[in-house]
Design a protein around this motif. Structure first.
Motif, PDB file in Angstrom:
ATOM      1  N   LEU A  68       0.834  -1.195   0.000  1.00 58.63           N
ATOM      2  CA  LEU A  68       0.000   0.000   0.000  1.00 58.63           C
ATOM      3  C   LEU A  68       0.871   1.248   0.000  1.00 58.63           C
ATOM      4  CD1 LEU A  68      -2.666  -1.086   2.607  1.00 58.63           C
ATOM      5  CD2 LEU A  68      -2.991  -0.818   0.160  1.00 58.63           C
ATOM      6  N   ASP A 116      -5.421   3.313  -6.021  1.00 59.03           N
ATOM      7  CA  ASP A 116      -5.671   4.289  -4.973  1.00 59.03           C
ATOM      8  C   ASP A 116      -6.019   5.665  -5.530  1.00 59.03           C
ATOM      9  OD1 ASP A 116      -5.095   2.383  -2.897  1.00 59.03           O
ATOM     10  OD2 ASP A 116      -3.026   2.528  -3.584  1.00 59.03           O
ATOM     11  N   ILE A 166      -3.842  -4.846   3.301  1.00 59.03           N
ATOM     12  CA  ILE A 166      -4.343  -5.079   1.948  1.00 59.03           C
ATOM     13  C   ILE A 166      -5.690  -5.801   1.979  1.00 59.03           C
ATOM     14  CG2 ILE A 166      -3.859  -6.159  -0.277  1.00 59.03           C
ATOM     15  CD1 ILE A 166      -0.885  -5.561   0.242  1.00 59.03           C
ATOM     16  N   ASP A 180      -8.320  -3.276   2.766  1.00 60.29           N
ATOM     17  CA  ASP A 180      -8.612  -2.461   1.589  1.00 60.29           C
ATOM     18  C   ASP A 180      -9.566  -3.191   0.650  1.00 60.29           C
ATOM     19  OD1 ASP A 180      -8.064  -0.080  -0.059  1.00 60.29           O
ATOM     20  OD2 ASP A 180      -7.041  -1.495  -1.395  1.00 60.29           O
ATOM     21  N   HIS A 214     -11.963  -0.501  -8.192  1.00 58.34           N
ATOM     22  CA  HIS A 214     -10.996  -0.386  -7.106  1.00 58.34           C
ATOM     23  C   HIS A 214     -10.872  -1.720  -6.369  1.00 58.34           C
ATOM     24  CE1 HIS A 214      -9.149   2.649  -4.081  1.00 58.34           C
ATOM     25  NE2 HIS A 214      -8.533   1.497  -4.016  1.00 58.34           N
ATOM     26  N   SER A 273      -7.569  -3.968  -6.139  1.00 55.74           N
ATOM     27  CA  SER A 273      -7.073  -4.256  -4.797  1.00 55.74           C
ATOM     28  C   SER A 273      -6.912  -5.762  -4.611  1.00 55.74           C
ATOM     29  CB  SER A 273      -8.029  -3.700  -3.739  1.00 55.74           C
ATOM     30  OG  SER A 273      -8.019  -2.295  -3.761  1.00 55.74           O
ATOM     31  N   ARG A 286      -3.744  -6.621  -6.293  1.00 59.79           N
ATOM     32  CA  ARG A 286      -2.622  -6.220  -5.438  1.00 59.79           C
ATOM     33  C   ARG A 286      -2.436  -7.226  -4.299  1.00 59.79           C
ATOM     34  NH1 ARG A 286      -2.396  -0.263  -3.516  1.00 59.79           N
ATOM     35  NH2 ARG A 286      -4.593  -0.656  -3.191  1.00 59.79           N
TER      36      ARG A 286
END
Length: 163
Positions: free
Chosen positions: A12, A24, A85, A88, A152, A156, A159
């Motif tokens: 992040l 982000d 994470i 998120d 998003h 995420s 990620r």
């Protein structure tokens, strides 16, 4: 080689690199579209308080939660810890589901408002039509916010997988 925070890698970002990393960067659009939904529903006539109350709850809740999460990213509260994470991902998935339900309910309220409009040829500008237009705009921005939260959440998840 660029640091992971700006390259969209498995960590992040913190500080102003939050606004430079792709998933982000969507925080800005979440603010804009969520705020527009909030403003438009608050300024229009509310013929169905339970339905539009949920829309207001979702838009205010997501606006505040996004503000808090963005602030925590800016100050680096996560400290580079990978356990943030999943937080998120979870937040953006929940926000996407909330906004999807709010979008559908706002569309329902708008359709019902159209059905109950008073079509009078006399009397000038119809105030109900103005509220109807505001509700149409709220529906469009609610679906846009839903799409942004979904995108998003997907990035995420990517990620999270790469971390």
């Amino acid at each position: 080689m660029a640091p992971a925070a700006t390259s969209g890698g498995g960590s992040l970002p913190s500080g102003f690199s939050v606004l430079a990393s792709f998933p982000d960067l969507l925080f800005i659009f979440e603010f804009i579209f969520g705020g527009l939904v909030w403003i438009l529903v608050a300024s229009s006539r509310v013929p169905y308080p339970m339905v539009q109350g949920w829309v207001m709850f979702v838009s205010v809740f997501c606006f505040v939660a996004t503000t808090i999460l963005l602030f925590l990213y800016f100050v680096g509260a996560h400290g580079g810890d990978a356990s943030w994470i999943p937080l998120d991902v979870s937040y953006h998935l929940i926000a996407a589901l909330f906004y999807l339900s709010a979008s559908v309910l706002e569309a329902y309220a708008t359709i019902r408002l159209k059905d109950s409009m008073n079509y009078s040829l006399m009397g000038g500008f119809n105030e109900t039509f103005k509220h109807y237009q505001e509700n149409i705009s709220a529906v469009v921005f609610a679906y846009a916010a839903t799409l942004i939260y979904v995108v998003h959440a997907v990035f995420s998840l990517i990620r999270w997988k790469s971390s």
